[in-house]
Design a protein around this motif. Sequence first.
Motif, short mmCIF file in Angstrom:
data_model
loop_
_atom_site.label_atom_id
_atom_site.label_comp_id
_atom_site.label_asym_id
_atom_site.label_seq_id
_atom_site.Cartn_x
_atom_site.Cartn_y
_atom_site.Cartn_z
N MET A 186 6.77 -5.62 2.21
CA MET A 186 7.65 -6.02 1.12
C MET A 186 7.93 -7.52 1.21
SD MET A 186 8.33 -3.35 -0.73
CE MET A 186 8.06 -1.58 -0.59
N SER A 187 8.07 -8.16 0.04
CA SER A 187 8.28 -9.61 -0.02
C SER A 187 9.48 -9.93 -0.87
CB SER A 187 7.03 -10.28 -0.61
OG SER A 187 7.30 -11.59 -1.01
N TYR B 188 -2.21 1.27 5.62
CA TYR B 188 -1.52 0.04 5.23
C TYR B 188 -1.57 -0.08 3.71
CZ TYR B 188 0.15 -4.78 5.98
OH TYR B 188 0.90 -5.94 6.01
N GLU B 189 -0.43 0.16 3.06
CA GLU B 189 -0.35 0.10 1.60
C GLU B 189 -0.10 -1.34 1.16
OE1 GLU B 189 2.55 1.58 -2.02
OE2 GLU B 189 2.62 2.68 -0.13
N LEU B 190 -1.17 -2.09 1.01
CA LEU B 190 -1.02 -3.50 0.65
C LEU B 190 -0.36 -3.68 -0.71
CD1 LEU B 190 -1.76 -6.44 1.52
CD2 LEU B 190 -3.81 -6.19 0.10
N TRP B 191 -0.78 -2.87 -1.67
CA TRP B 191 -0.23 -2.92 -3.03
C TRP B 191 -0.36 -1.53 -3.65
CZ3 TRP B 191 3.04 -6.26 -4.67
CH2 TRP B 191 3.33 -6.37 -6.05
N ASP C 76 6.20 -11.74 3.65
CA ASP C 76 6.31 -13.21 3.61
C ASP C 76 5.95 -13.81 4.97
OD1 ASP C 76 7.12 -13.29 0.95
OD2 ASP C 76 9.24 -13.06 1.47
N LYS C 77 6.21 -13.07 6.02
CA LYS C 77 5.84 -13.52 7.36
C LYS C 77 4.47 -12.98 7.78
CE LYS C 77 10.67 -13.57 8.95
NZ LYS C 77 11.64 -13.01 9.93
N LEU C 78 4.25 -11.70 7.50
CA LEU C 78 3.06 -11.03 8.02
C LEU C 78 1.77 -11.47 7.33
CD1 LEU C 78 2.81 -8.94 10.28
CD2 LEU C 78 2.73 -7.16 8.54
#
Length: 290
Positions: A230-231, A174-177, A262-264
Amino acid sequence: MVGKVKMSVFSVKFQKLWLLALSFMAFSSYADKSEQRYVVLAPHIVEMLFDLGVGQRIVGATAHSDYPEEAKSIPLVGNYARLKIENILAYKPDVIFAWHSGNPSDDLQRLQQLGLNIVYSHTGDLENVAKELIEFGDIVGKPQRAKQIADEYLTQLAALRQKYSAKKPVKVFYELWSRPLTTVANSAWPQHHVTLCGGQNVFTGLIGDYPQIGLEQVVALKPQVIIQPMSDGEPNPDAVNWAQWPKIPAAKNKLIFEVNSDKLHRMTRRVLGEIDNLCSKIDIARQVYN
């Protein structure tokens, strides 16, 4: 002498804040719940209060409070790095909804010292969303509405858990950033989503919830799926192009997926729809590796 001048300036400013706080307390003692004013210091709490039907009572919010559409017109009183204390006091809120994980601790301490009524959101597991809906519903005078949507949420969550409980594990990164390269582990909020979907986080054993890592670590651990959230509000244009490392199974098989952060990443009931989307993408990988 310089020290005395600095102390004097600080004292005068603190006195002004204290007077504003006294004014706030006098105001709030007369307000019933239908007339309450809220300052909300996290986007997910803004969303929750709109869900409860009291969004019109929010007089101040923080950056990225963008859902529902009406939330975009709420005056901003800060962001994750700094709060505008004087602005918050000027709005005379009856309740301040705050978030330890997303607000500067020194500013929260100042608000606490001024005697303001602060209610905290606590990030936990997925069931905690329902718990907070009930808690906030009682505070804002909407207990029945809160119970209704909390029950609906828990029913949908239980269905998701049953749907994916027996799925074959898939190795997930999981590539958060991307800069710095950051992932999730342990008790991180997105870690709960990956686990529900039957994903096996390749970095789950690291120290901390949001550890920074190196590219070579990802290559070495050979994840079968890579998730890139992505946001719209905070895009990540520097997301890693993993196609450059075909030794990674996820890259070789083109199993690199985007999800809506934005949702997750918000602790609201909207998260469940995006978790189902995440699980569906991981299911695609299962078909490839079976």
